[in-house]
Design a protein around this motif. Structure first.
Motif, PDB file in Angstrom:
ATOM      1  N   ALA A 127       2.631  59.516  95.883  1.00 55.18           N
ATOM      2  CA  ALA A 127       1.841  59.731  94.678  1.00 55.18           C
ATOM      3  C   ALA A 127       2.334  60.992  93.974  1.00 55.18           C
ATOM      4  CB  ALA A 127       0.366  59.872  95.046  1.00 55.18           C
ATOM      5  N   THR A 129       1.937  63.836  90.376  1.00 56.84           N
ATOM      6  CA  THR A 129       0.969  64.470  89.479  1.00 56.84           C
ATOM      7  C   THR A 129       0.974  63.818  88.099  1.00 56.84           C
ATOM      8  OG1 THR A 129       2.645  66.123  88.900  1.00 56.84           O
ATOM      9  CG2 THR A 129       1.089  66.703  90.654  1.00 56.84           C
ATOM     10  N   THR A 130       2.062  63.123  87.777  1.00 52.69           N
ATOM     11  CA  THR A 130       2.116  62.337  86.552  1.00 52.69           C
ATOM     12  C   THR A 130       2.187  60.868  86.951  1.00 52.69           C
ATOM     13  OG1 THR A 130       4.471  62.834  86.550  1.00 52.69           O
ATOM     14  CG2 THR A 130       3.094  64.109  85.042  1.00 52.69           C
ATOM     15  N   PHE A 131       2.449  59.965  86.023  1.00 54.36           N
ATOM     16  CA  PHE A 131       2.276  58.551  86.347  1.00 54.36           C
ATOM     17  C   PHE A 131       3.356  58.003  87.270  1.00 54.36           C
ATOM     18  CE2 PHE A 131       4.792  58.288  82.396  1.00 54.36           C
ATOM     19  CZ  PHE A 131       5.772  57.362  82.740  1.00 54.36           C
ATOM     20  N   HIS A 133       3.473  54.051  88.409  1.00 59.25           N
ATOM     21  CA  HIS A 133       2.830  52.739  88.399  1.00 59.25           C
ATOM     22  C   HIS A 133       3.620  51.766  89.266  1.00 59.25           C
ATOM     23  CE1 HIS A 133       0.544  54.488  85.253  1.00 59.25           C
ATOM     24  NE2 HIS A 133       1.345  54.204  84.248  1.00 59.25           N
ATOM     25  N   SER A 151      -1.666  52.473  90.243  1.00 61.74           N
ATOM     26  CA  SER A 151      -0.846  53.682  90.244  1.00 61.74           C
ATOM     27  C   SER A 151      -1.002  54.488  91.522  1.00 61.74           C
ATOM     28  CB  SER A 151      -1.231  54.581  89.053  1.00 61.74           C
ATOM     29  OG  SER A 151      -1.224  53.865  87.843  1.00 61.74           O
ATOM     30  N   ARG A 153      -1.300  58.281  92.446  1.00 60.36           N
ATOM     31  CA  ARG A 153      -1.604  59.516  91.727  1.00 60.36           C
ATOM     32  C   ARG A 153      -2.123  60.595  92.673  1.00 60.36           C
ATOM     33  NH1 ARG A 153      -2.149  60.081  86.488  1.00 60.36           N
ATOM     34  NH2 ARG A 153      -2.479  57.828  86.176  1.00 60.36           N
ATOM     35  N   ARG A 174     -10.404  54.034  93.355  1.00 63.26           N
ATOM     36  CA  ARG A 174      -9.349  54.908  93.898  1.00 63.26           C
ATOM     37  C   ARG A 174      -9.611  55.087  95.385  1.00 63.26           C
ATOM     38  NH1 ARG A 174      -9.782  60.050  90.848  1.00 63.26           N
ATOM     39  NH2 ARG A 174      -8.242  59.213  89.380  1.00 63.26           N
ATOM     40  N   ARG A 236       7.920  55.350  86.935  1.00 70.03           N
ATOM     41  CA  ARG A 236       7.356  56.675  87.175  1.00 70.03           C
ATOM     42  C   ARG A 236       7.953  57.739  86.258  1.00 70.03           C
ATOM     43  NH1 ARG A 236       9.832  58.164  93.241  1.00 70.03           N
ATOM     44  NH2 ARG A 236      12.009  58.440  92.563  1.00 70.03           N
ATOM     45  N   ASP A 240       6.689  65.048  87.451  1.00 67.63           N
ATOM     46  CA  ASP A 240       5.918  65.429  88.637  1.00 67.63           C
ATOM     47  C   ASP A 240       6.149  66.899  88.989  1.00 67.63           C
ATOM     48  OD1 ASP A 240       4.465  64.880  91.236  1.00 67.63           O
ATOM     49  OD2 ASP A 240       6.436  65.492  91.995  1.00 67.63           O
TER      50      ASP A 240
END
Length: 261
Positions: A127, A129-131, A133, A151, A153, A174, A236, A240
């Motif tokens: 996972a 800090t930004t996307f 998917h 996603s 995350r 989540r 992605r 990050d």
């Protein structure tokens, strides 16, 4: 996939159709049921199971080709830290759509669809800090916003897997990602395609016989225009800040598509 895990998925789909998202508890005049519309195999259909293939479309890493291919009974998506999409702040190795012998399936407004499959997320697919998917639902076409995203995350430093409805601004659910690393996870996703408040979704993850998460959202927007098309793979951001981007991969198997009719 083991016989027992296949049986679990089959049992889930063959259950009462009244569990489908957006259905009234009252018995309808016509008892709706899930009709299987798509059942590809990696060994038999290969990449022909999908409507389109987005494999290094910027040709950023020829030495890594192919990034998407069949291995055994699985579809594999490789992602290297050097890979770049046509927008160079991100990476994308994805497939789209549900192709059959007579074309591809179109998910249109008012219809209800269900996708089941198994995914293997290695510990190297973390996972961020930004996307990041690993499944999307979008309207086909350039520049269209995602309707649904599954996603990976980081939330307050914790690795999670989540389902979001971006155009509706709704977090469906989540749960912790780390227990799902380096094992097979069964996904059961349902969507009623509807504009405004006419849509709904249900998202279930199982690890073996254990239900990890089972969340439903009704009265939500799941439609932009034209149709909804599923996507799978790794998409992605390079933004990050947790140091989680590594060479990695994703495996999918036992993809099935059903329509409620």
């Amino acid at each position: 996939m083991s016989t027992s895990r296949r049986a679990l998925l089959g049992a889930a789909v063959s259950g009462a159709a009244g569990a489908a998202v957006g259905l009234s508890a009252a018995a309808p005049a016509h008892a709706a049921s899930w009709q299987q519309k798509w059942a590809p195999t990696a060994t038999g259909d290969g990449l022909g199971a999908f409507e389109t293939i987005e494999d290094d479309r910027a040709d950023s890493h020829p030495a890594g080709h192919p990034h998407i291919y069949v291995t055994g009974d699985n579809w594999r998506f490789n992602m290297h830290t050097v890979d770049r999409d046509t927008s160079t702040d991100r990476q994308r190795q994805e497939v789209t759509g549900l192709r059959t012998g007579s074309g591809y399936l179109k998910w249109t407004q008012g219809q209800t669809w269900r996708i089941t499959y198994s995914m293997y997320i290695p510990g190297s697919l973390k996972a961020t800090t930004t996307f990041t998917h690993i499944m999307q639902m979008k309207q086909p076409g350039n520049g269209t916003s995602p309707i649904v995203v599954q996603s990976l995350r980081r939330v307050n430093g914790v690795q999670t897997i989540e389902l979001n409805l971006p155009i509706a601004g709704v977090l469906v659910g989540r749960t912790d990602l780390e227990p799902l690393h380096d094992t097979w996870t069964d996904v059961d996703f349902q969507i009623k395609v509807g504009d405004g408040t006419a849509g709904s979704v249900r998202w279930t993850l199982k690890s073996g016989s254990t239900t990890v998460i089972d969340k439903t959202k009704t009265g939500v927007d799941t439609f932009l225009a034209d149709r909804v098309r599923p996507k799978w793979g790794i998409y992605r951001s390079l933004g990050d800040t947790s140091g989680s981007l590594q060479d990695t991969y994703l495996l999918l198997t036992d993809l099935r598509g059903y329509q409620l009719v």
